[in-house]
Motif scaffolding. Structure first.
Motif, short mmCIF file in Angstrom:
data_model
loop_
_atom_site.label_atom_id
_atom_site.label_comp_id
_atom_site.label_asym_id
_atom_site.label_seq_id
_atom_site.Cartn_x
_atom_site.Cartn_y
_atom_site.Cartn_z
N UNK A 202 4.00 -9.12 -1.79
CA UNK A 202 2.61 -8.67 -1.88
C UNK A 202 1.71 -9.70 -2.55
N UNK A 203 0.53 -9.89 -1.98
CA UNK A 203 -0.50 -10.70 -2.63
C UNK A 203 -1.85 -10.19 -2.17
N UNK A 204 -2.90 -10.56 -2.87
CA UNK A 204 -4.24 -10.12 -2.51
C UNK A 204 -4.76 -10.99 -1.37
N UNK A 205 -4.73 -10.43 -0.19
CA UNK A 205 -5.09 -11.17 1.03
C UNK A 205 -6.60 -11.10 1.26
N UNK A 206 -7.19 -12.26 1.57
CA UNK A 206 -8.63 -12.32 1.83
C UNK A 206 -8.94 -13.04 3.14
N UNK B 276 -2.19 -15.98 7.53
CA UNK B 276 -1.05 -16.81 7.15
C UNK B 276 -0.34 -16.17 5.97
N UNK B 277 0.95 -16.37 5.91
CA UNK B 277 1.73 -15.80 4.80
C UNK B 277 1.65 -16.73 3.59
N UNK B 278 1.20 -16.18 2.50
CA UNK B 278 1.10 -16.96 1.27
C UNK B 278 2.14 -16.49 0.27
N UNK B 279 2.37 -17.30 -0.72
CA UNK B 279 3.29 -16.90 -1.78
C UNK B 279 2.52 -16.10 -2.82
N UNK B 280 3.20 -15.21 -3.48
CA UNK B 280 2.56 -14.41 -4.52
C UNK B 280 2.29 -15.26 -5.75
N UNK B 281 1.31 -14.85 -6.53
CA UNK B 281 1.00 -15.58 -7.75
C UNK B 281 2.09 -15.33 -8.79
N UNK B 282 2.23 -16.27 -9.70
CA UNK B 282 3.28 -16.16 -10.73
C UNK B 282 3.03 -14.93 -11.61
N UNK B 283 4.09 -14.24 -11.94
CA UNK B 283 4.01 -13.06 -12.80
C UNK B 283 4.64 -13.37 -14.16
N UNK B 284 4.25 -12.62 -15.15
CA UNK B 284 4.80 -12.81 -16.48
C UNK B 284 6.29 -12.51 -16.52
N UNK B 285 6.98 -13.10 -17.49
CA UNK B 285 8.39 -12.84 -17.69
C UNK B 285 8.56 -11.42 -18.25
N UNK B 286 9.68 -10.73 -17.90
CA UNK B 286 9.89 -9.36 -18.40
C UNK B 286 9.70 -9.22 -19.91
N UNK B 287 10.13 -10.21 -20.67
CA UNK B 287 10.01 -10.12 -22.12
C UNK B 287 8.56 -10.15 -22.59
N UNK B 288 7.69 -10.69 -21.74
CA UNK B 288 6.28 -10.81 -22.12
C UNK B 288 5.48 -9.54 -21.85
N UNK B 289 6.09 -8.56 -21.20
CA UNK B 289 5.35 -7.33 -20.90
C UNK B 289 5.93 -6.13 -21.63
N UNK B 290 6.86 -6.39 -22.58
CA UNK B 290 7.44 -5.31 -23.37
C UNK B 290 7.01 -5.43 -24.82
N UNK B 291 6.95 -4.30 -25.50
CA UNK B 291 6.62 -4.31 -26.92
C UNK B 291 7.77 -4.85 -27.75
N UNK B 292 8.98 -4.66 -27.27
CA UNK B 292 10.15 -5.09 -28.01
C UNK B 292 10.80 -6.29 -27.33
N UNK B 293 11.43 -7.13 -28.12
CA UNK B 293 12.14 -8.29 -27.57
C UNK B 293 13.63 -8.00 -27.40
N UNK B 294 13.99 -6.75 -27.66
CA UNK B 294 15.40 -6.40 -27.51
C UNK B 294 15.79 -6.44 -26.04
N UNK B 295 17.03 -6.81 -25.73
CA UNK B 295 17.47 -6.84 -24.33
C UNK B 295 17.49 -5.44 -23.73
#
Length: 200
Positions: free
Chosen positions: A9-13, A173-192
């Motif tokens: 998925x990406x925002x197609x224009x 045309x098919x484009x690549x999706x934009x880079x997303x944050x790492x899972x650890x960057x979207x959690x309140x805790x850094x625990x695995x």
């Protein structure tokens, strides 16, 4: 399967003029219909727009703040409309932010209600539609920057507020999706993250 779709998925224009079949549109609407809503209110209606002239009119309503000419290339727009309740939903908003209660009380309840309704519950069915479209190779883009009142006049909507519009179409045309944050960057805790494979 779902993860694979989301990675595409990406925002197609830039859309192909290829039409989306009624069968696929009905499938998208059925996926939206099955969405959850608070108190099972289901406070929505969906405007299906395929007429070229109407799409051009909507493009103008969506270009008042900044130009969005790409919208007119979409063969399908779906307006996500929220029911305007007789009882303002401002009271719910006031209870959600107790620290702002006194300041919010000085704002007209109709204003608070309009702001709340602008996003009220239509995001879930809209997301369901986006995923349903992706199953068929159809990309989309959410449109929030628009004159909601003018869009409502163009569509002839009464008793409902046009909250968002989603443009759908087969991509040029098919484009690549934009880079997303790492899972650890979207959690309140850094625990695995531990996945439990048994029922508690």
């Amino acid at each position: 399967m779902l993860l694979d779709l989301l990675k595409k998925r990406y925002s197609c224009r830039a859309f192909s003029p290829k039409k989306i079949s009624a069968e696929i549109v009905n499938y998208m609407l059925e996926c939206a219909r099955l969405s959850p809503s608070g108190g099972n209110e289901q406070p929505w209606k969906f405007g299906v727009i395929t007429d070229t002239q109407r799409i051009h009119q909507i493009t103008e309503a969506c270009s008042e703040n900044y130009p969005q000419p790409w919208i007119r290339t979409a063969p399908l727009l779906i307006a996500l409309c929220t029911q305007i309740f007789d009882t303002p939903i401002a009271d719910i908003s006031l209870k959600r932010f107790p620290s702002m209660l006194e300041r919010m009380k000085s704002i007209d309840k109709d204003v608070i209600s309009a702001i709340a309704m602008e996003e009220h519950q239509v995001k879930i069915p809209g997301t369901h539609m986006v995923l349903a479209a992706l199953e068929h190779g159809i990309q989309s883009t959410w449109i929030s920057g628009m004159n909601c009142e003018k869009a409502g006049e163009i569509l002839g909507v009464e008793g409902y507020l046009v909250s968002n519009i989603i443009a759908f179409g087969y991509p040029l045309e098919n484009k690549t999706t934009t880079a997303k944050k790492h899972p650890e960057d979207i959690m309140f805790t850094k625990q695995p993250i531990t996945i439990c494979n048994r029922l508690l």
